[in-house]
Design an enzyme around this catalytic site. Structure first.
Site, PDB file in Angstrom:
ATOM      1  N   HIS A 173       0.592  -1.133  -0.098  1.00 20.07           N
ATOM      2  CA  HIS A 173       0.038  -0.057  -0.060  1.00 20.07           C
ATOM      3  C   HIS A 173       0.704   1.273   0.075  1.00 20.07           C
ATOM      4  O   HIS A 173       0.648   2.114  -0.878  1.00 20.07           O
ATOM      5  CB  HIS A 173      -1.099   0.043   1.261  1.00 20.07           C
ATOM      6  CG  HIS A 173      -1.840   1.013   1.204  1.00 20.07           C
ATOM      7  ND1 HIS A 173      -2.493   1.632   2.244  1.00 20.07           N
ATOM      8  CD2 HIS A 173      -2.519   1.916   0.076  1.00 20.07           C
ATOM      9  CE1 HIS A 173      -3.065   2.557   2.067  1.00 20.07           C
ATOM     10  NE2 HIS A 173      -3.242   2.683   0.920  1.00 20.07           N
ATOM     11  N   GLU A 223      -7.130 -13.005 -15.430  1.00 20.90           N
ATOM     12  CA  GLU A 223      -5.849 -13.028 -14.450  1.00 20.90           C
ATOM     13  C   GLU A 223      -5.422 -14.408 -14.382  1.00 20.90           C
ATOM     14  O   GLU A 223      -4.291 -15.011 -14.246  1.00 20.90           O
ATOM     15  CB  GLU A 223      -5.973 -12.296 -13.139  1.00 20.90           C
ATOM     16  CG  GLU A 223      -6.242 -11.092 -13.320  1.00 20.90           C
ATOM     17  CD  GLU A 223      -6.810 -10.479 -11.845  1.00 20.90           C
ATOM     18  OE1 GLU A 223      -5.782  -9.638 -11.117  1.00 20.90           O
ATOM     19  OE2 GLU A 223      -7.693 -10.756 -11.271  1.00 20.90           O
ATOM     20  N   ASN A 246      -0.469  -8.421 -14.493  1.00 21.81           N
ATOM     21  CA  ASN A 246       0.308  -8.704 -13.306  1.00 21.81           C
ATOM     22  C   ASN A 246       0.373 -10.148 -12.717  1.00 21.81           C
ATOM     23  O   ASN A 246       1.132 -11.031 -12.520  1.00 21.81           O
ATOM     24  CB  ASN A 246       0.025  -7.792 -12.075  1.00 21.81           C
ATOM     25  CG  ASN A 246       0.129  -6.442 -12.283  1.00 21.81           C
ATOM     26  OD1 ASN A 246       0.856  -6.070 -13.490  1.00 21.81           O
ATOM     27  ND2 ASN A 246      -0.224  -5.627 -11.696  1.00 21.81           N
ATOM     28  N   ASP A 247      -0.987 -10.498 -12.523  1.00 19.16           N
ATOM     29  CA  ASP A 247      -1.377 -11.927 -12.130  1.00 19.16           C
ATOM     30  C   ASP A 247      -1.262 -12.872 -13.177  1.00 19.16           C
ATOM     31  O   ASP A 247      -0.703 -14.028 -12.911  1.00 19.16           O
ATOM     32  CB  ASP A 247      -2.714 -11.866 -11.226  1.00 19.16           C
ATOM     33  CG  ASP A 247      -2.614 -11.624  -9.936  1.00 19.16           C
ATOM     34  OD1 ASP A 247      -1.588 -11.955  -8.991  1.00 19.16           O
ATOM     35  OD2 ASP A 247      -3.746 -10.611  -9.239  1.00 19.16           O
ATOM     36  N   ARG A 278       5.007 -13.067  -8.222  1.00 17.40           N
ATOM     37  CA  ARG A 278       5.380 -11.568  -8.393  1.00 17.40           C
ATOM     38  C   ARG A 278       6.089 -10.810  -7.596  1.00 17.40           C
ATOM     39  O   ARG A 278       6.605  -9.621  -7.827  1.00 17.40           O
ATOM     40  CB  ARG A 278       4.041 -10.898  -9.112  1.00 17.40           C
ATOM     41  CG  ARG A 278       3.094 -10.636  -8.057  1.00 17.40           C
ATOM     42  CD  ARG A 278       1.719 -10.010  -8.578  1.00 17.40           C
ATOM     43  NE  ARG A 278       1.445  -8.987  -8.480  1.00 17.40           N
ATOM     44  CZ  ARG A 278       0.022  -8.593  -8.543  1.00 17.40           C
ATOM     45  NH1 ARG A 278      -1.002  -9.235  -8.914  1.00 17.40           N
ATOM     46  NH2 ARG A 278      -0.265  -7.196  -8.410  1.00 17.40           N
ATOM     47  N   CYS A 282      -4.905  -3.717 -17.998  1.00 18.92           N
ATOM     48  CA  CYS A 282      -4.509  -2.874 -16.799  1.00 18.92           C
ATOM     49  C   CYS A 282      -3.506  -3.413 -15.788  1.00 18.92           C
ATOM     50  O   CYS A 282      -3.533  -2.720 -14.694  1.00 18.92           O
ATOM     51  CB  CYS A 282      -6.044  -2.878 -16.030  1.00 18.92           C
ATOM     52  SG  CYS A 282      -6.676  -4.269 -15.220  1.00 18.92           S
TER      53      CYS A 282
HETATM   54  C1  PEP Z   1      -3.185  -7.252 -12.340  1.00 14.95           C
HETATM   55  O1  PEP Z   1      -3.274  -8.482 -11.809  1.00 14.95           O
HETATM   56  O2  PEP Z   1      -2.658  -7.218 -13.473  1.00 14.95           O
HETATM   57  C2  PEP Z   1      -3.877  -6.439 -11.678  1.00 14.95           C
HETATM   58  C3  PEP Z   1      -3.993  -5.243 -12.446  1.00 14.95           C
HETATM   59  O3  PEP Z   1      -4.493  -6.629 -10.463  1.00 14.95           O
HETATM   60  P1  PEP Z   1      -3.532  -6.299  -9.324  1.00 14.95           P
HETATM   61  O4  PEP Z   1      -2.180  -5.606  -9.633  1.00 14.95           O
HETATM   62  O5  PEP Z   1      -4.102  -5.308  -8.159  1.00 14.95           O
HETATM   63  O6  PEP Z   1      -3.255  -7.658  -8.607  1.00 14.95           O
HETATM   64 MG    MG Z   2      -4.562  -8.866 -10.144  1.00 18.17          MG
END
Ligand code: PEP
Ligand code: MG
Length: 753
Positions: free
Chosen positions: A366, A608, A631-632, A642, A679
């Site tokens: 955070h 994801e 990301n996931d 990650r 995203c």
């Molecule tokens: C992702 O996993 O790419 C994502 C945007 O979600 P977060 O980073 O919040 O897990």
């Molecule tokens: Mg995610």
């Protein structure tokens, strides 16, 4: 009177005499001489000597009562040399009936110490560093009592303040005993937020300076200590009473409460007060002792517990101060911390923060997300940095390369000032693009949106010219509160975001995505072996429908009369999406009956989890839009955590397998007429962004700092041409396409920062 009472009385009188010496006239050297004299006299010792740490790990005799005065400022011992050096090296007191028998004993003829046998050496500690040694010696082979040794340890508190706050030696010389404090340092870490910060170190939870070390009235000090402990316990109890506190967080708080009631800990502090210290100085003394021990403990569990004790001592010091006093920050503060709690960063004056350095930290924590939103460069995972710097040190945070320069040389400063200047030029150039669309050279428009999660992200809509919020992480406001927000609080928050964005800029609200590394301090499950694959995100929402429905209710109410876009995270099967959607539909009809009706509702899913790739046609029948969470998705596709720096960057998203997956999803969405966006962090990096656009992605959602550079790169690119180049590349079996794509960008005038 018993022997102990006599000793305690001696200790009290000694401290009171020391107070007179410290309050007296004269320079620091003469006060140090006075201190040596008073100690020797009070303890009926023939010798009392004070050694002070100088540059290059050398302990210099600064004052003595009983040894030859001609040895003062002449006798020097290296750390670990002789008994004095031994005390400094170990940071522990040493008491010997006959020093001559000890293997480390080193005879220094100039001091005339051949007459003395018994020896007590006590380290003088400031923060977690040994800055000197106090020595008491006697002719006979006397055994010093525990209370006498403790008294000397207490006295070293006074000495630490005297040495640390005077000009006896320069501040640099009091730096760590290994000498690194004297040299410029370059430390490697992990870039968590980009940018360059040149400024002055401010230690988070700094060592508080104590004005009064010696107490006027020990009874009154004990009373103050007692009151502060009561407040501390009440504070921990309140935290434990928050709704939803369970599992790990409850265990941690229980441990805190145990420590706050620990008789040994409180007893040690109380004894220090009884010996004549102020309550603050007593806490600090025990605190310093804990910190020293922490450096010697390698067991991670024990270190954590000692860390808890340290935290508790800090809280206690705050309560004794009566308030949370935040010293005025320098104009260019670089915050250095071990770790930062959810709201702590926001306690600082943001306009004065120009960097953050952490011993721990990850991209998704955070404080790091907040720092990124504030445009503060962050370097994390910098080993032991907290004990290598002092408040006031000059420092450079290089958030471009994950490095930190402490006490940098002039050359390095100049170099970074130039880089900073260049970066500012670039920022200005990107800001000028604010009002122009992201249209490629071959006429393709790419929709650039913001990733947000805090109110302080909202002004970035204007500043960047983003066309809306493509990902609003609703868990972030949940994380920065002491308890779960109720429906009214959530509705107010969501309304404010929709008001700010206005009708022209859509906002995609992603429902709660907690778990894994996003921990709600007041609500957490039991410890999991693999939290990223565990009970998290939509899985929690489905298993705790009451919380989920409250969130949906707040969203529907906030969107009354306007467009509601909702997206579910971590969906693994079509059925899971349908179940989540069913709950939303239920809430829509319930709220509709109560008069809350959005003008339109669009429901989408994050992609994801790889299992969805084999269910795309069925999934696309049910969704209005799909957003790829790279990301996931990349951590699951490559099976790499990650958050683990040793593997996080092992595989590249700019590689054939990953890009082929993106291409497959884009094509399936196009066939089904479903809007597709990306995203994940990838969307905010210019090279990756143009590649995604070339693969057909028309909406990219990213953090504010990415919008300018991505727009510049898109406007330079011919996406059709790049798509053709990619088609060939994807089938050539390369492990990563990054260098080739970078070469392409260079050859085709695509600007990359
Ligand atoms: C992702 O996993 O790419 C994502 C945007 O979600 P977060 O980073 O919040 O897990
Ligand atoms: Mg995610």
């Amino acid at each position: 009177m018993s022997k102990i009472e006599v000793d305690a009385d001696v200790a009290r009188r000694l401290l009171s005499r020391l107070r007179d010496v410290l309050a007296g006239d004269g320079d620091a050297q003469s006060r140090l001489d006075g201190v040596a004299m008073v100690i020797a006299d009070s303890l009926q010792a023939e010798v009392c000597s004070i050694y002070v740490m100088r540059a290059g790990e050398v302990l210099e005799l600064f004052a003595t009562e009983g040894l030859n005065q001609s040895a003062v400022h002449q006798t020097r011992l290296r750390v670990a040399e002789g008994l004095v050096g031994d005390v400094a090296a170990r940071g522990r007191s040493l008491s010997l009936a006959d020093a001559w028998q000890h293997p480390s004993f080193v005879y220094r003829p100039e001091t005339g110490e051949d007459l003395f046998h018994s020896f007590v050496g006590v380290p003088i500690i400031r923060g977690s560093r040994v800055i000197g040694v106090l020595v008491v010696q006697n002719r006979d082979t006397r055994v010093f009592s525990d209370l006498e040794i403790e008294t000397l340890e207490t006295v070293t508190m006074v000495l630490a303040e005297l040495i640390g706050s005077s000009d006896l030696v320069s501040r640099d010389e009091l730096m760590p005993a290994d000498g690194i404090g004297l040299l410029p340092l370059r430390l490697d870490g992990l870039t968590l937020a980009p940018g360059i910060g040149i400024g002055t170190v401010v230690l988070h939870e700094p060592r508080r300076s104590i004005n009064d070390v010696v107490a006027e009235d020990p009874e009154c000090e004990l009373h103050r200590l007692h009151e502060a402990l009561q407040t501390l316990r009440a504070e921990v109890d309140t935290m434990m009473g928050f709704d939803g506190v369970s599992g790990d967080s409850l265990d941690i708080l229980r441990a805190y409460r145990m420590f706050a009631q620990d008789k040994g800990w409180i007893g040690r502090i109380s004894d220090a007060v009884r010996s004549g210290l102020t309550a603050e100085a007593a806490v600090m003394r025990v605190h310093d002792d804990t910190r020293m021990r922490m450096h010697q403990v390698s067991d991670p569990y024990l270190r954590e517990r000692l860390h808890d004790l340290e935290d508790l001592a800090n809280r206690l010091l705050r309560h004794l101060a009566g308030e949370d006093v935040q010293d005025e920050l320098p104009e260019d503060a670089v915050l250095v911390c071990r770790n930062l709690g959810p709201t702590e960063l926001l306690d600082y004056d943001r306009s004065r923060l120009c960097g953050l350095v952490m011993e721990e930290g990850s991209r998704t924590m955070h404080a790091v997300i907040v720092a990124r939103a504030l445009g503060i460069p962050v370097v994390g995972r910098v080993d032991s940095v907290f004990s290598m710097v002092e408040s006031g040190d000059s420092v450079i945070v290089d958030g471009e390369h994950g490095q930190v320069f402490i006490r940098p040389s002039e050359d390095i400063c100049l170099q970074f000032e130039e880089s900073l200047c260049l970066r500012q030029h670039k920022l200005q150039a990107w800001a000028q693009l604010r009002t122009v669309p992201a249209v490629s050279r071959d006429g393709v428009t790419v929709n650039l949106m913001l990733n947000a999660g805090l109110l302080l992200d909202l002004p970035h809509l204007e500043e960047t010219g983003a066309s809306g919020i493509g990902l609003y992480r609703t868990e972030l406001p949940f994380m920065s509160r002491p308890a779960l927000p109720d429906v009214a609080a959530q509705r107010a928050l969501y309304s404010r975001i929709l008001d700010y964005a206005g009708p022209e800029r859509p906002v995609v609200f992603r429902t709660l995505d907690v778990g894994s590394d996003k921990v709600l301090p007041y609500w957490h499950s039991t410890r999991e072996e693999n939290p990223a694959l565990g009970w998290r995100s939509v899985r929690i929402s489905m298993d705790r429908p009451a919380i989920f429905l409250e969130q949906l209710q707040a969203l529907v109410q906030a969107a009354h009369g306007r467009v509601l876009c909702v997206m579910f995270p971590m969906i693994s099967t079509v059925e899971e999406f349908c179940q989540a959607r069913q709950l939303l539909d239920m809430e829509l009809s319930r709220q509709g009956a109560a008069g809350f009706v959005p003008s339109a509702v669009r429901v989408g899913t994050m992609l994801e989890v790889p299992s969805l790739l084999w269910e795309l046609p069925a999934l696309l029948d049910h969704v209005d839009f799909l957003s790829i969470g790279t990301n996931d998705l990349s951590q699951f596709l490559f099976a790499t955590d990650r958050g683990n720096p040793s593997v996080a960057d092992r595989y590249d998203v700019l590689s054939p397998p990953f890009l082929k997956v993106v291409r497959q999803v884009v094509r399936a969405c196009a066939d089904a007429g479903v809007a597709c966006s990306v995203c994940g962090e990838m969307a905010g990096r210019p090279l990756e962004a143009v590649v995604l656009a070339a693969l057909g992605v028309r909406t990219l959602s990213m953090s504010a700092s990415g919008v300018g550079p991505v727009k510049a790169a898109v406007r330079d690119a011919n996406l059709g041409d790049l798509a053709g180049y990619l088609d060939d590349l994807l089938n050539l079996g390369y492990r990563s396409l990054r260098e080739r794509l970078r070469g392409y960008a260079r050859d085709h005038g695509i600007s990359l920062p």
